[in-house]
Design an enzyme around this catalytic site. Structure first.
Site, PDB file in Angstrom:
ATOM      1  N   GLY A  12      -9.435  -6.344  48.533  1.00  0.00           N
ATOM      2  CA  GLY A  12     -10.662  -5.830  47.864  1.00  0.00           C
ATOM      3  C   GLY A  12     -11.673  -6.731  47.507  1.00  0.00           C
ATOM      4  N   ALA A  13     -12.922  -6.815  47.797  1.00  0.00           N
ATOM      5  CA  ALA A  13     -13.914  -7.580  47.320  1.00  0.00           C
ATOM      6  C   ALA A  13     -15.075  -7.093  46.487  1.00  0.00           C
ATOM      7  CB  ALA A  13     -14.752  -8.177  48.550  1.00  0.00           C
ATOM      8  N   GLY A  14     -14.741  -6.075  45.840  1.00  0.00           N
ATOM      9  CA  GLY A  14     -15.846  -5.196  45.018  1.00  0.00           C
ATOM     10  C   GLY A  14     -15.739  -6.181  43.589  1.00  0.00           C
ATOM     11  N   PHE A 117     -26.407   5.316  26.743  1.00  0.00           N
ATOM     12  CA  PHE A 117     -25.607   5.910  27.668  1.00  0.00           C
ATOM     13  C   PHE A 117     -24.809   7.069  26.886  1.00  0.00           C
ATOM     14  CE2 PHE A 117     -24.240   5.079  32.103  1.00  0.00           C
ATOM     15  CZ  PHE A 117     -25.390   4.492  32.590  1.00  0.00           C
ATOM     16  N   ASP A 219      -6.914   3.830  50.058  1.00  0.00           N
ATOM     17  CA  ASP A 219      -5.873   3.351  50.654  1.00  0.00           C
ATOM     18  C   ASP A 219      -4.923   2.249  50.020  1.00  0.00           C
ATOM     19  OD1 ASP A 219      -8.036   3.836  52.365  1.00  0.00           O
ATOM     20  OD2 ASP A 219      -8.233   1.909  53.249  1.00  0.00           O
ATOM     21  N   GLN A 238     -12.906  11.956  37.253  1.00  0.00           N
ATOM     22  CA  GLN A 238     -14.142  12.322  36.479  1.00  0.00           C
ATOM     23  C   GLN A 238     -15.330  13.014  37.578  1.00  0.00           C
ATOM     24  OE1 GLN A 238     -17.088   9.189  35.120  1.00  0.00           O
ATOM     25  NE2 GLN A 238     -16.147  10.106  33.206  1.00  0.00           N
ATOM     26  N   HIS A 240     -18.709  13.546  37.465  1.00  0.00           N
ATOM     27  CA  HIS A 240     -20.089  13.302  36.677  1.00  0.00           C
ATOM     28  C   HIS A 240     -20.899  14.439  36.809  1.00  0.00           C
ATOM     29  CE1 HIS A 240     -23.780  11.068  35.956  1.00  0.00           C
ATOM     30  NE2 HIS A 240     -23.198   9.767  35.759  1.00  0.00           N
ATOM     31  N   LEU A 250     -25.415   9.928  43.015  1.00  0.00           N
ATOM     32  CA  LEU A 250     -25.413   9.817  41.865  1.00  0.00           C
ATOM     33  C   LEU A 250     -27.172   9.602  41.318  1.00  0.00           C
ATOM     34  CD1 LEU A 250     -23.228   9.752  39.403  1.00  0.00           C
ATOM     35  CD2 LEU A 250     -23.855   7.419  39.433  1.00  0.00           C
ATOM     36  N   THR A 252     -27.944   8.174  37.871  1.00  0.00           N
ATOM     37  CA  THR A 252     -27.294   7.748  36.682  1.00  0.00           C
ATOM     38  C   THR A 252     -27.482   8.322  35.687  1.00  0.00           C
ATOM     39  OG1 THR A 252     -27.277   5.514  35.401  1.00  0.00           O
ATOM     40  CG2 THR A 252     -29.211   6.012  36.792  1.00  0.00           C
ATOM     41  N   GLU A 253     -26.529   8.290  34.666  1.00  0.00           N
ATOM     42  CA  GLU A 253     -26.737   8.668  33.321  1.00  0.00           C
ATOM     43  C   GLU A 253     -28.067   7.799  32.425  1.00  0.00           C
ATOM     44  OE1 GLU A 253     -22.821   9.349  31.901  1.00  0.00           O
ATOM     45  OE2 GLU A 253     -22.974   8.292  30.199  1.00  0.00           O
ATOM     46  N   ARG A 284     -19.278  12.691  29.700  1.00  0.00           N
ATOM     47  CA  ARG A 284     -19.425  13.349  31.082  1.00  0.00           C
ATOM     48  C   ARG A 284     -18.869  14.441  31.073  1.00  0.00           C
ATOM     49  NH1 ARG A 284     -19.453   7.732  34.688  1.00  0.00           N
ATOM     50  NH2 ARG A 284     -21.433   7.116  33.901  1.00  0.00           N
ATOM     51  N   HIS A 365     -16.474  11.668  41.016  1.00  0.00           N
ATOM     52  CA  HIS A 365     -17.314  10.389  40.614  1.00  0.00           C
ATOM     53  C   HIS A 365     -16.296   9.068  40.308  1.00  0.00           C
ATOM     54  CE1 HIS A 365     -20.244   7.466  39.606  1.00  0.00           C
ATOM     55  NE2 HIS A 365     -19.808   7.339  38.367  1.00  0.00           N
ATOM     56  N   ARG A 407     -13.482   8.673  31.501  1.00  0.00           N
ATOM     57  CA  ARG A 407     -14.345   7.186  31.298  1.00  0.00           C
ATOM     58  C   ARG A 407     -15.735   7.439  30.928  1.00  0.00           C
ATOM     59  NH1 ARG A 407     -17.857   4.096  34.256  1.00  0.00           N
ATOM     60  NH2 ARG A 407     -17.685   5.232  36.264  1.00  0.00           N
TER      61      ARG A 407
HETATM   62  C1  LIG Z   1     -23.270   5.609  42.714  1.00  0.00           C
HETATM   63  C2  LIG Z   1     -22.427   4.959  41.401  1.00  0.00           C
HETATM   64  C3  LIG Z   1     -22.888   4.485  40.258  1.00  0.00           C
HETATM   65  C4  LIG Z   1     -21.948   4.074  39.523  1.00  0.00           C
HETATM   66  N1  LIG Z   1     -22.759   3.278  38.119  1.00  0.00           N
HETATM   67  C5  LIG Z   1     -21.792   2.720  37.481  1.00  0.00           C
HETATM   68  C6  LIG Z   1     -22.404   2.022  36.346  1.00  0.00           C
HETATM   69  O1  LIG Z   1     -23.669   2.105  36.246  1.00  0.00           O
HETATM   70  N2  LIG Z   1     -21.615   1.369  35.364  1.00  0.00           N
HETATM   71  C7  LIG Z   1     -20.303   1.519  35.382  1.00  0.00           C
HETATM   72  O2  LIG Z   1     -19.663   0.816  34.553  1.00  0.00           O
HETATM   73  N3  LIG Z   1     -19.704   1.830  36.579  1.00  0.00           N
HETATM   74  C8  LIG Z   1     -20.370   2.652  37.600  1.00  0.00           C
HETATM   75  N4  LIG Z   1     -20.033   3.267  38.729  1.00  0.00           N
HETATM   76  C9  LIG Z   1     -18.490   2.842  38.736  1.00  0.00           C
HETATM   77  C10 LIG Z   1     -17.975   1.453  39.311  1.00  0.00           C
HETATM   78  O3  LIG Z   1     -19.245   1.281  39.937  1.00  0.00           O
HETATM   79  C11 LIG Z   1     -16.758   1.614  40.255  1.00  0.00           C
HETATM   80  O4  LIG Z   1     -15.999   2.310  39.641  1.00  0.00           O
HETATM   81  C12 LIG Z   1     -16.488   0.060  40.525  1.00  0.00           C
HETATM   82  O5  LIG Z   1     -17.612  -0.674  41.025  1.00  0.00           O
HETATM   83  C13 LIG Z   1     -15.134  -0.025  41.503  1.00  0.00           C
HETATM   84  O6  LIG Z   1     -15.358  -1.430  41.738  1.00  0.00           O
HETATM   85  P1  LIG Z   1     -14.063  -2.007  42.356  1.00  0.00           P
HETATM   86  O7  LIG Z   1     -14.086  -3.493  42.294  1.00  0.00           O
HETATM   87  O8  LIG Z   1     -12.801  -1.381  41.590  1.00  0.00           O
HETATM   88  O9  LIG Z   1     -13.815  -1.320  43.847  1.00  0.00           O
HETATM   89  P2  LIG Z   1     -15.068  -1.394  44.864  1.00  0.00           P
HETATM   90  O10 LIG Z   1     -16.355  -1.892  44.446  1.00  0.00           O
HETATM   91  O11 LIG Z   1     -15.009   0.092  45.374  1.00  0.00           O
HETATM   92  O12 LIG Z   1     -14.281  -2.213  45.983  1.00  0.00           O
HETATM   93  C14 LIG Z   1     -13.205  -1.863  46.824  1.00  0.00           C
HETATM   94  C15 LIG Z   1     -13.161  -3.053  47.678  1.00  0.00           C
HETATM   95  O13 LIG Z   1     -11.795  -2.816  48.360  1.00  0.00           O
HETATM   96  C16 LIG Z   1     -11.852  -2.975  49.850  1.00  0.00           C
HETATM   97  N5  LIG Z   1     -10.854  -1.977  50.405  1.00  0.00           N
HETATM   98  C17 LIG Z   1     -10.703  -0.751  50.116  1.00  0.00           C
HETATM   99  N6  LIG Z   1      -9.505  -0.407  50.834  1.00  0.00           N
HETATM  100  C18 LIG Z   1      -9.250  -1.428  51.541  1.00  0.00           C
HETATM  101  C19 LIG Z   1      -8.315  -1.760  52.724  1.00  0.00           C
HETATM  102  N7  LIG Z   1      -7.187  -0.767  53.061  1.00  0.00           N
HETATM  103  N8  LIG Z   1      -8.080  -2.842  53.227  1.00  0.00           N
HETATM  104  C20 LIG Z   1      -8.900  -4.043  52.862  1.00  0.00           C
HETATM  105  N9  LIG Z   1      -9.883  -3.811  51.822  1.00  0.00           N
HETATM  106  C21 LIG Z   1      -9.881  -2.683  51.245  1.00  0.00           C
HETATM  107  C22 LIG Z   1     -13.409  -2.492  49.960  1.00  0.00           C
HETATM  108  O14 LIG Z   1     -13.849  -3.110  51.030  1.00  0.00           O
HETATM  109  C23 LIG Z   1     -14.185  -3.165  48.925  1.00  0.00           C
HETATM  110  O15 LIG Z   1     -14.225  -4.424  49.008  1.00  0.00           O
HETATM  111  C24 LIG Z   1     -20.707   3.693  39.621  1.00  0.00           C
HETATM  112  C25 LIG Z   1     -20.045   4.358  40.820  1.00  0.00           C
HETATM  113  C26 LIG Z   1     -20.828   4.887  41.806  1.00  0.00           C
HETATM  114  C27 LIG Z   1     -20.174   5.588  42.752  1.00  0.00           C
END
Ligand SMILES: Cc1cc2nc3c(=O)[nH]c(=O)nc-3n(C[C@H](O)[C@H](O)[C@H](O)COP(=O)(O)OP(=O)(O)OC[C@H]3O[C@@H](n4cnc5c(N)ncnc54)[C@H](O)[C@@H]3O)c2cc1C
Length: 609
Positions: A12-14, A117, A219, A238, A240, A250, A252-253, A284, A365, A407
């Site tokens: 995962g690259a989030g 917020f 996954d 949650q 939202h 979304l 945003t709040e 929320r 959400h 959350r």
């Molecule tokens: C529209 C929206 C607005 C939001 N706004 C806010 C905010 O303002 N403030 C706040 O605190 N939170 C906010 N959130 C929540 C927050 O953005 C997310 O909870 C958070 O970004 C998740 O980050 P993560 O790194 O856990 O996963 P993600 O950023 O979802 O990344 C998941 C990664 O896993 C990889 N992956 C998934 N499955 C597999 C697989 N099987 N094999 C290989 N790679 C895989 C994907 O490619 C991706 O790189 C918001 C959410 C949404 C939907």
């Protein structure tokens, strides 16, 4: 088939994955990040409103107040040790992001700008506080870009568009890496590692109306569960309050943070009745239930299933004046602070939020539950916090549990950087001393057999049909308000859908390259597992708390339910579901209440806003 060896694998690259990769590599580990999406397409990029930290740039603020809001926001299911770590580290983490180059909005004096917020208060709930640090309404996008650049600078290896499909465990249960399929070729890759961290994000796609992207199918959560790791607090999902009507995108709040108000079909600012003190900025779950109630009692707009969110300067300034506040907003402020929100509404709805209110409805959400970890992102497997060496999780996929039953807005981005960083540091330490666990003889045999089954399926049911049925039943019966009858119906439906997924599936593409047909069908199996676990966990919890609201058990029950739910796959079930073998529930894991020991203000009480 290719085999690769890295000391640390991050799936995962989030925000969470990149932060963990950065810190593991800074600590000297040889790291690879595997992602089914190109990294900067990860869903963190969609995060809008901000990242919470008690910087105190605009109002007096303290980490202990942030910790308190987090515990209260989580309806006291939050582990208090985790809330303390989150709130205390948030300040450093945000300043670190600033130093990495993240372009935060600024106050006139050049400090990081902050906005209000939901549920953010000063002095243990006294009044709203500006704590959300923001880069317009593109905060997540900026975090993702910043961290990706840092990882590249630090020589992290990237395997983009590689879809991880299994966790490898040695004969003695040790974690040995993952199996992935390369999207472009269909080739299977084995990644052998000393340490494996999952940061695969959430699974909002189990619901029909959601703010989550198509890729958020859970996954990582499902595949570790299938390999014997319990999942924690899955009943807490949650919803939202403000998604664009019918689309779920979304709003945003931060809109309410800038002064936006919710209005019902009678033109009333109804949150005054549900949260007299902080009104539209209550947490929320409280606001979503209020909207649900207004609609149920016929006070939706034109009697229909939506209400308005109004950020037009006239309305906002009228309420500011009524509240005795001196601040005022202009159309230009709204344009500058909420550019993406305005774009969404103008493009998708033909509504201009500067001139007219936005039609909104609650949208699924965020997953509060997930893979249980301690505050160092190490995966724990039972109520005694037993660590499984070599396995880590961070971000939305993990359950630290810092968000408890609900959350607070902006706490997810903090969670990613705080616990991603701690996980990365822990991994760097671990790989210095650990050995590679031996790979089993054919580590991909079982998952390849499952993919072959799906690829050659020739039943009558297309995955889309099953997916739509799952999403509908989850939204209707396991959504904002729940009861036993509805959830039992949902469970029957989900099990029937899962049987059809096993026995009657039909996909069209039998090829190797970019076979998204195959992988979407496989992802659907993951979602069906998670939907079932969410439902049985919710049925089992006979109380209402945070995002879990039961009509048949409307009260919070601290005597019996200050515990986490752990769900295990029955031993011997393997990676594919088997007939009448059902998940097992354990509710022996106690909530951490360490802050309360020294400070009685952290003790559970009636939650009002
Ligand atoms: C529209 C929206 C607005 C939001 N706004 C806010 C905010 O303002 N403030 C706040 O605190 N939170 C906010 N959130 C929540 C927050 O953005 C997310 O909870 C958070 O970004 C998740 O980050 P993560 O790194 O856990 O996963 P993600 O950023 O979802 O990344 C998941 C990664 O896993 C990889 N992956 C998934 N499955 C597999 C697989 N099987 N094999 C290989 N790679 C895989 C994907 O490619 C991706 O790189 C918001 C959410 C949404 C939907």
């Amino acid at each position: 088939m290719q085999t690769h060896q890295f000391e640390a694998i991050i799936v995962g690259a989030g925000g969470a994955g990149l932060m963990a990769a950065l810190y593991a590599s800074k600590g000297g580990a040889q790291v690879a990040v595997i992602s089914k999406l190109y990294p900067t397409r990860s869903h963190t990029g969609a995060a809008q409103g901000g990242i919470g930290a008690a910087l105190g740039n605009l109002d007096e603020d303290k980490p202990i107040w942030h910790a308190y809001d987090t515990v209260k926001g989580g309806d006291w299911l939050t582990d208090q040790n985790a809330a303390k770590v989150l709130a205390e580290t948030a300040v450093d983490a945000v300043i670190e992001l600033e130093h990495m180059g993240l372009p935060f909005d600024r106050t006139p004096e050049g400090k990081i700008s902050q906005r209000r917020f939901g549920g953010h208060t000063s002095n243990f709930g006294e009044k709203p506080v500006r704590r959300a640090c923001h880069a317009a309404d593109r905060t997540g996008h900026m975090i993702l870009q910043t961290l990706y650049q840092q990882c590249i600078k630090n020589n992290v290896n990237f395997y983009d568009e590689f879809h991880v499909i299994d966790l490898i465990r040695s004969a003695n249960g040790a974690v040995a890496g993952v199996v992935a399929i390369e999207l472009g070729t269909g080739e299977i890759h084995i990644f052998h590692a000393k340490a494996t961290l999952f940061a695969t994000g959430g699974w909002g796609r189990i619901f029909s109306v959601t703010s989550n992207a198509h890729s958020l199918t859970g996954d990582g959560t499902a595949l570790v569960y299938r390999r014997g790791i319990p999942l924690q607090d899955m009943e807490f999902f949650q919803i939202h309050p403000t998604g664009i009507y019918k689309l779920g995108i979304l709003i945003t709040e931060g809109v309410r943070g800038e002064g936006g108000v919710l209005i019902n079909g009678n033109g009333e600012r109804f949150m005054e009745r549900y949260a007299p003190k902080i009104k539209d900025l209550a947490s929320r779950d409280v606001v979503s239930r209020a909207i649900h109630q207004e609609i149920k009692e016929g006070r939706g707009i034109k009697g229909r299933d939506y209400v308005y969110l109004d950020v037009t300067p006239n309305t906002v300034n009228r309420y500011f004046a009524e509240a005795g506040e001196t601040r005022r907003i202009t159309a230009e402020d709204v344009e500058n602070k909420l550019p993406d929100i305005l774009d969404f509404c103008r493009v998708y709805l033909g509504v201009d939020p500067v001139k007219e209110p936005m039609p909104i409805q609650p949208t699924a959400h965020y997953a509060m539950g997930g893979i249980p970890t301690n505050v160092d992102a190490e995966v724990v497997t039972d109520e005694n916090w037993t660590v499984l060496p070599g396995l880590y999780a961070a971000g939305e996929v993990a359950c630290v549990s810092v968000h408890g039953a609900n959350r607070l807005g902006t706490n997810s981005l903090v969670d990613l950087v705080v616990f991603g960083r701690r996980g990365g540091m822990k991994i760097a330490e671990y790989v210095k001393h650990a050995d590679y666990a031996p790979l089993p003889a054919n580590p991909s045999a079982e998952i390849e057999a499952e993919l072959t089954r799906i690829r050659n399926s020739s039943g009558k049911t297309r995955p889309g049909e099953l997916r739509a049925a799952m999403q509908k039943v989850m939204m209707e019966d396991v959504g904002i308000v729940r009861n036993a009858a509805g959830m039992n119906t949902a469970l029957d439906t989900l099990r029937e859908l899962r049987d059809r997924h096993q026995t009657d599936l039909l996909i069209d593409d039998r090829g190797q390259k970019f076979n998204t047909d195959l992988l979407e069908a496989w992802e659907l199996g993951c979602m069906l597992d998670l939907a079932e676990i969410t439902t049985i966990s919710a049925l089992n919890r006979t109380e209402s708390r945070g995002g879990h609201s039961r009509e048949d058990f409307p009260n919070r029950d601290d005597e019996n339910w200050l515990v986490h739910t752990l769900v295990n796959r029955p031993a011997g079930m393997g990676i594919a579901p088997k007939g009448d073998m059902h998940p097992e529930i354990n509710v022996k894991k106690q909530v951490d209440r360490s802050l309360e020991k020294d400070d009685p203000r952290f003790a559970p009480k009636v939650r009002t806003y």
